[in-house]
Design a protein around this motif. Structure first.
Motif, PDB file in Angstrom:
ATOM      1  N   ARG A 122       0.860  -1.136  -0.022  1.00  0.00           N
ATOM      2  CA  ARG A 122       0.016  -0.091  -0.089  1.00  0.00           C
ATOM      3  C   ARG A 122       1.013   1.360   0.106  1.00  0.00           C
ATOM      4  O   ARG A 122       2.164   1.119   0.176  1.00  0.00           O
ATOM      5  CB  ARG A 122      -1.062   0.025   1.284  1.00  0.00           C
ATOM      6  N   ARG A 123       0.363   2.497  -0.237  1.00  0.00           N
ATOM      7  CA  ARG A 123       0.775   3.554  -0.297  1.00  0.00           C
ATOM      8  C   ARG A 123       0.600   4.491   0.872  1.00  0.00           C
ATOM      9  O   ARG A 123      -0.594   4.341   1.384  1.00  0.00           O
ATOM     10  CB  ARG A 123       0.894   4.463  -1.653  1.00  0.00           C
ATOM     11  N   VAL A 124       1.424   4.988   1.533  1.00  0.00           N
ATOM     12  CA  VAL A 124       1.346   6.017   2.580  1.00  0.00           C
ATOM     13  C   VAL A 124       0.711   7.326   2.462  1.00  0.00           C
ATOM     14  O   VAL A 124       1.452   8.030   1.631  1.00  0.00           O
ATOM     15  CB  VAL A 124       2.570   6.295   3.755  1.00  0.00           C
ATOM     16  N   ILE A 125      -0.548   7.732   2.474  1.00  0.00           N
ATOM     17  CA  ILE A 125      -1.027   9.138   2.237  1.00  0.00           C
ATOM     18  C   ILE A 125      -1.158   9.767   3.398  1.00  0.00           C
ATOM     19  O   ILE A 125      -0.692  11.237   3.321  1.00  0.00           O
ATOM     20  CB  ILE A 125      -2.395   8.787   1.700  1.00  0.00           C
ATOM     21  N   GLY A 126      -1.248   9.382   4.702  1.00  0.00           N
ATOM     22  CA  GLY A 126      -1.393  10.306   5.760  1.00  0.00           C
ATOM     23  C   GLY A 126      -0.302   9.940   6.991  1.00  0.00           C
ATOM     24  O   GLY A 126      -0.283   8.529   7.032  1.00  0.00           O
ATOM     25  N   ILE A 127       0.084  11.004   7.492  1.00  0.00           N
ATOM     26  CA  ILE A 127       1.291  10.595   8.434  1.00  0.00           C
ATOM     27  C   ILE A 127       0.721  11.237   9.758  1.00  0.00           C
ATOM     28  O   ILE A 127       0.019  11.933   9.759  1.00  0.00           O
ATOM     29  CB  ILE A 127       2.703  11.142   8.019  1.00  0.00           C
ATOM     30  N   PRO A 128       1.644  10.644  10.983  1.00  0.00           N
ATOM     31  CA  PRO A 128       0.990  11.195  12.269  1.00  0.00           C
ATOM     32  C   PRO A 128       0.865  12.769  12.527  1.00  0.00           C
ATOM     33  O   PRO A 128       1.810  13.617  11.891  1.00  0.00           O
ATOM     34  CB  PRO A 128       2.330  10.921  13.188  1.00  0.00           C
ATOM     35  N   GLY A 129      -0.215  13.232  13.104  1.00  0.00           N
ATOM     36  CA  GLY A 129      -0.384  14.789  12.842  1.00  0.00           C
ATOM     37  C   GLY A 129      -1.301  15.405  11.806  1.00  0.00           C
ATOM     38  O   GLY A 129      -1.904  16.337  12.018  1.00  0.00           O
ATOM     39  N   ASP A 130      -1.532  14.553  10.741  1.00  0.00           N
ATOM     40  CA  ASP A 130      -2.538  15.121   9.679  1.00  0.00           C
ATOM     41  C   ASP A 130      -3.710  15.089   9.975  1.00  0.00           C
ATOM     42  O   ASP A 130      -4.062  14.089  11.000  1.00  0.00           O
ATOM     43  CB  ASP A 130      -2.213  14.115   8.587  1.00  0.00           C
ATOM     44  N   GLU A 131      -4.665  15.834   9.503  1.00  0.00           N
ATOM     45  CA  GLU A 131      -6.196  16.019   9.276  1.00  0.00           C
ATOM     46  C   GLU A 131      -6.534  15.554   8.246  1.00  0.00           C
ATOM     47  O   GLU A 131      -5.986  16.259   7.268  1.00  0.00           O
ATOM     48  CB  GLU A 131      -6.692  17.265  10.072  1.00  0.00           C
ATOM     49  N   ILE A 132      -7.191  14.358   7.948  1.00  0.00           N
ATOM     50  CA  ILE A 132      -7.382  14.207   6.546  1.00  0.00           C
ATOM     51  C   ILE A 132      -9.041  14.027   6.347  1.00  0.00           C
ATOM     52  O   ILE A 132      -9.886  13.577   7.260  1.00  0.00           O
ATOM     53  CB  ILE A 132      -6.729  12.798   6.115  1.00  0.00           C
ATOM     54  N   TYR A 133      -9.573  13.797   5.011  1.00  0.00           N
ATOM     55  CA  TYR A 133     -10.636  13.486   4.830  1.00  0.00           C
ATOM     56  C   TYR A 133     -10.716  13.192   3.111  1.00  0.00           C
ATOM     57  O   TYR A 133      -9.531  13.456   2.381  1.00  0.00           O
ATOM     58  CB  TYR A 133     -11.875  14.797   4.974  1.00  0.00           C
ATOM     59  N   MET A 134     -11.783  12.410   2.824  1.00  0.00           N
ATOM     60  CA  MET A 134     -11.731  12.082   1.547  1.00  0.00           C
ATOM     61  C   MET A 134     -12.969  12.378   0.543  1.00  0.00           C
ATOM     62  O   MET A 134     -14.128  12.388   1.380  1.00  0.00           O
ATOM     63  CB  MET A 134     -11.511  10.601   1.350  1.00  0.00           C
ATOM     64  N   ARG A 135     -12.887  13.010  -0.599  1.00  0.00           N
ATOM     65  CA  ARG A 135     -14.178  13.268  -1.521  1.00  0.00           C
ATOM     66  C   ARG A 135     -13.573  12.607  -2.726  1.00  0.00           C
ATOM     67  O   ARG A 135     -12.617  13.051  -3.318  1.00  0.00           O
ATOM     68  CB  ARG A 135     -14.203  14.838  -1.464  1.00  0.00           C
ATOM     69  N   ASP A 136     -14.595  11.871  -3.198  1.00  0.00           N
ATOM     70  CA  ASP A 136     -14.506  11.161  -4.490  1.00  0.00           C
ATOM     71  C   ASP A 136     -13.241  10.425  -4.733  1.00  0.00           C
ATOM     72  O   ASP A 136     -12.616  10.546  -5.724  1.00  0.00           O
ATOM     73  CB  ASP A 136     -14.920  12.088  -5.616  1.00  0.00           C
ATOM     74  N   TYR A 137     -12.838   9.632  -3.802  1.00  0.00           N
ATOM     75  CA  TYR A 137     -11.620   8.845  -3.759  1.00  0.00           C
ATOM     76  C   TYR A 137     -10.302   9.602  -3.774  1.00  0.00           C
ATOM     77  O   TYR A 137      -9.170   9.101  -3.944  1.00  0.00           O
ATOM     78  CB  TYR A 137     -11.678   8.057  -5.168  1.00  0.00           C
ATOM     79  N   VAL A 138     -10.415  11.000  -3.504  1.00  0.00           N
ATOM     80  CA  VAL A 138      -8.976  11.697  -3.638  1.00  0.00           C
ATOM     81  C   VAL A 138      -9.186  12.200  -1.977  1.00  0.00           C
ATOM     82  O   VAL A 138     -10.025  12.907  -1.426  1.00  0.00           O
ATOM     83  CB  VAL A 138      -9.301  12.885  -4.469  1.00  0.00           C
ATOM     84  N   MET A 139      -7.902  12.058  -1.435  1.00  0.00           N
ATOM     85  CA  MET A 139      -7.518  12.440  -0.108  1.00  0.00           C
ATOM     86  C   MET A 139      -6.984  13.785  -0.042  1.00  0.00           C
ATOM     87  O   MET A 139      -6.304  14.487  -0.913  1.00  0.00           O
ATOM     88  CB  MET A 139      -6.212  11.468   0.333  1.00  0.00           C
ATOM     89  N   TYR A 140      -7.593  14.606   0.965  1.00  0.00           N
ATOM     90  CA  TYR A 140      -7.450  16.115   1.268  1.00  0.00           C
ATOM     91  C   TYR A 140      -6.491  16.039   2.551  1.00  0.00           C
ATOM     92  O   TYR A 140      -7.139  15.210   3.563  1.00  0.00           O
ATOM     93  CB  TYR A 140      -8.653  16.816   1.267  1.00  0.00           C
ATOM     94  N   ILE A 141      -5.471  16.803   2.815  1.00  0.00           N
ATOM     95  CA  ILE A 141      -4.655  16.612   4.080  1.00  0.00           C
ATOM     96  C   ILE A 141      -4.237  18.070   4.407  1.00  0.00           C
ATOM     97  O   ILE A 141      -4.094  18.951   3.617  1.00  0.00           O
ATOM     98  CB  ILE A 141      -3.436  15.942   3.490  1.00  0.00           C
ATOM     99  N   LYS A 142      -4.380  18.285   5.922  1.00  0.00           N
ATOM    100  CA  LYS A 142      -3.908  19.397   6.443  1.00  0.00           C
ATOM    101  C   LYS A 142      -2.970  18.934   7.377  1.00  0.00           C
ATOM    102  O   LYS A 142      -3.132  18.537   8.356  1.00  0.00           O
ATOM    103  CB  LYS A 142      -5.161  20.397   7.298  1.00  0.00           C
ATOM    104  N   PRO A 143      -1.773  19.004   7.153  1.00  0.00           N
ATOM    105  CA  PRO A 143      -0.385  18.664   7.765  1.00  0.00           C
ATOM    106  C   PRO A 143      -0.273  19.278   9.276  1.00  0.00           C
ATOM    107  O   PRO A 143      -1.165  20.421   9.432  1.00  0.00           O
ATOM    108  CB  PRO A 143       0.723  19.050   6.949  1.00  0.00           C
TER     109      PRO A 143
END
Length: 232
Positions: A122-143
């Protein structure tokens, strides 16, 4: 005279047996060394599914190392087997024995019908401390420490492609893996991993975030097929 010939024959026989023993021990030592290298330093793995297409297609071969624990956003990793059966220790022991005597070429886990329990690339998309959500299979990240969300493709420095196939018009979105979810925050030591084939892949959307101890190894290089040779 006969006694001298007997002693000479006996001496040659003992020398021959000693040399044979040394050769056998040398071969066993080399074999054990190679197995230890494959198990703990670097080992090849064949991708048996399309979960990481299009960049890592089915039957791709990748070299992994368990030594690199500096996991970053965009890294391709091997997630440990998710097996909670009561006899999992026995299975692991048997698998270790099979891996050893086949020079890491035959893995029992690949031949057991335990969907989602075997090791997963698998591929790492989110790391510790990230705030994340997904829309239409695309990840949105706030580090951590940032004020705005960006897409995974804007944040990840390592380029990659994903497969996102449009669902049929009357498709029930509650079936299969989700393509959207609300914001969550990753705690210390939590990583969010996804497959590149977003519509049909078992990943953190099903398991939840994984811990660093769940990450068995990091990908180094994809060496087959030759036209997709790449370093991670």
């Amino acid at each position: 005279m006969n006694k001298e010939l007997y002693e000479l024959s006996y001496s040659l026989k003992k020398d021959f047996q000693k040399k044979v023993l040394i050769v056998i021990l040398f071969i066993c030592g080399i074999y054990a060394f190679i197995n230890l290298m494959l198990a703990y330093v670097i080992f090849p793995l064949r991708q048996n599914s399309v979960s990481m297409a299009p960049d890592i297609v089915k039957s791709s071969c990748i070299l992994f190392t368990p030594l690199d624990k500096s996991i970053g956003r965009g890294d391709v990793v091997l997630i440990r087997e998710r097996d909670s059966d009561s006899n999992s220790k026995l299975k692991k022991f048997l698998n270790m024995a099979v891996l050893f005597f086949t020079a890491q070429q035959f893995d029992l886990n690949n031949y057991m019908n335990n969907m989602g329990k075997n090791g997963q690339i698998r591929r790492v998309i989110g790391i510790p401390g990230d705030e994340i959500y997904m829309r239409d299979y695309v990840m949105y990240i706030k580090p951590a420490g940032e004020n705005f969300f960006l897409t995974e493709f804007e944040l990840v420095k390592k380029p990659y492609n994903v497969n996102i196939n449009a669902a049929p018009g009357l498709w029930d979105s509650s079936i299969g893996v989700v393509g959207s979810f609300d914001s969550i925050k990753l705690e210390k030591n939590e990583y969010f991993v996804l497959g590149d084939s977003r519509n049909s892949c078992l990943d953190s959307r099903l398991w939840g975030p994984v811990k660093i101890d769940d990450i068995k190894a990091s990908a180094l290089v994809q060496y087959f097929p030759l036209n997709k040779l790449k370093f991670f």
